[in-house]
Enzyme design. Structure first.
Site, PDB file in Angstrom:
ATOM      1  CG  ASP A   8      -8.451  88.085  12.295  1.00  0.00           C
ATOM      2  OD1 ASP A   8      -7.918  87.932  11.186  1.00  0.00           O
ATOM      3  OD2 ASP A   8      -7.807  88.162  13.359  1.00  0.00           O
TER       4      ASP A   8
ATOM      5  CB  SER B 142      -4.896  88.960  11.486  1.00  0.00           C
ATOM      6  OG  SER B 142      -5.169  88.741  12.842  1.00  0.00           O
TER       7      SER B 142
END
Length: 319
Positions: free
Chosen positions: A186, A50
């Site tokens: 993500d 991320s």
């Protein structure tokens, strides 16, 4: 391929600024010990999830953590636009994505990533690089590797975009990976703390490593949430109420689980930089000047703690 010294970077949205401040502290400790070359020279494998993927990619290209911290300061409003711009964007997307469209359209995020990484490909990383993501079509984790031939030509900005597509915050990112069309979200949903992925890769690729206890691992957090969800809420919330909180719970849960595993696998060679966040500093997308200043203050105070200074001295000694 040498992979004994691992640097791993958690996700956390705007709190990546905290990680950058701590990484600058690590570089200072290296310099004080006479170890030149900064993070890039003193680590063999860099992993990120991320927002940690953005930092990892920047470091792997030789960008110093101070410059990456400035990126968060200067570009935060473009990545996470304010309420007025967000509502205008959602109104336009309501026709194509429905009323429950992601909070942000990711146009600002993509603009920033393209500006930072340009036409650079994953294979151009100066050190072995590992980035996590998840394909919603095949329902499998995807671990991007700069040293994997099938991934070498992937645009670095696109890999970062895939790893930062936090559900409810940003839309999924379309990519073609290994000849298949993917819908990437993500990396934090499977490995918000990518340390275990990095350890597994090191053990697999470096034949000189006898076991995990031969490794030196620095795992860098972005601040740990401690905001409680009370029993009544946890018992009564349905899909609507849990939509955003469950993402935070999943990220936090797998982060702590990996920390536990890494401690026991690596032993004395494992170092973790992490601090609890006070309530109000833990949002992924709070880019207000007050919050950013508070995050930086917290990060600097953590570096000044005696335990942290001792930890950095021990880390540098092992590197």
């Amino acid at each position: 391929m040498k992979m004994r010294r691992i640097l791993s970077l958690d996700g956390g949205g705007i709190r990546g600024l905290v990680s950058c401040v701590w990484l600058a502290g690590v570089e200072d400790a290296l310099a004080q010990a006479g170890k030149s070359g900064g993070l890039l020279r003193n680590f063999d494998l860099i992993a990120g999830s991320s927002t940690g993927a953005l930092i990892a990619c920047g470091l792997a290209l030789g960008l110093p953590p101070q410059q990456l911290a400035e990126l968060y300061r200067q570009q935060r409003h473009l990545i996470f636009p304010g309420m007025a711009q967000r509502l205008w964007s959602r109104a336009g997307r309501a026709f194509t994505q429905g009323v429950s469209a992601p909070r942000y359209d990711a146009k600002g995020l993509e603009k920033v990533l393209k500006k930072v990484f340009g036409t650079t490909t994953l294979g151009q990383a100066k050190k072995p690089l590992l980035v996590t993501s998840y394909d919603t079509i095949s329902r499998t984790p995807i671990v991007f590797k700069s040293f994997k031939p099938e991934h070498a030509d992937l645009p670095m900005w696109s890999v970062c975009r895939a790893s930062t597509a936090a559900p409810t915050y940003f839309p999924a990112h379309p990519m073609v990976v290994e000849g298949r069309r993917r819908s990437m979200i993500d990396g934090g949903v499977v490995a918000n703390n990518p340390t275990a992925c990095a350890i597994a890769e090191a053990l697999r690729k470096d034949a000189r490593i006898d076991g995990a206890q031969d490794l030196v691992v620095l795992s860098v957090g972005s601040g740990e949430r401690n905001r409680p969800i009370d029993l009544k809420s946890a018992q009564e919330w349905g899909a609507l109420e849990w939509a955003i909180p469950i993402i935070d719970v999943l990220f936090d849960g797998n982060t702590d689980a990996v920390d536990y595993i890494a401690q026991h696998l690596v032993g004395d060679g494992y170092f973790r930089l992490q601090a609890e966040l006070v309530t109000g500093l833990d949002d992924l997308d709070d880019v207000s000047a007050t919050n950013v200043a508070a995050l930086e203050s917290m990060a600097q105070a953590y570096l000044l703690q005696a335990d942290t200074r001792k930890k950095l001295v021990e880390l540098v000694g092992r590197l």
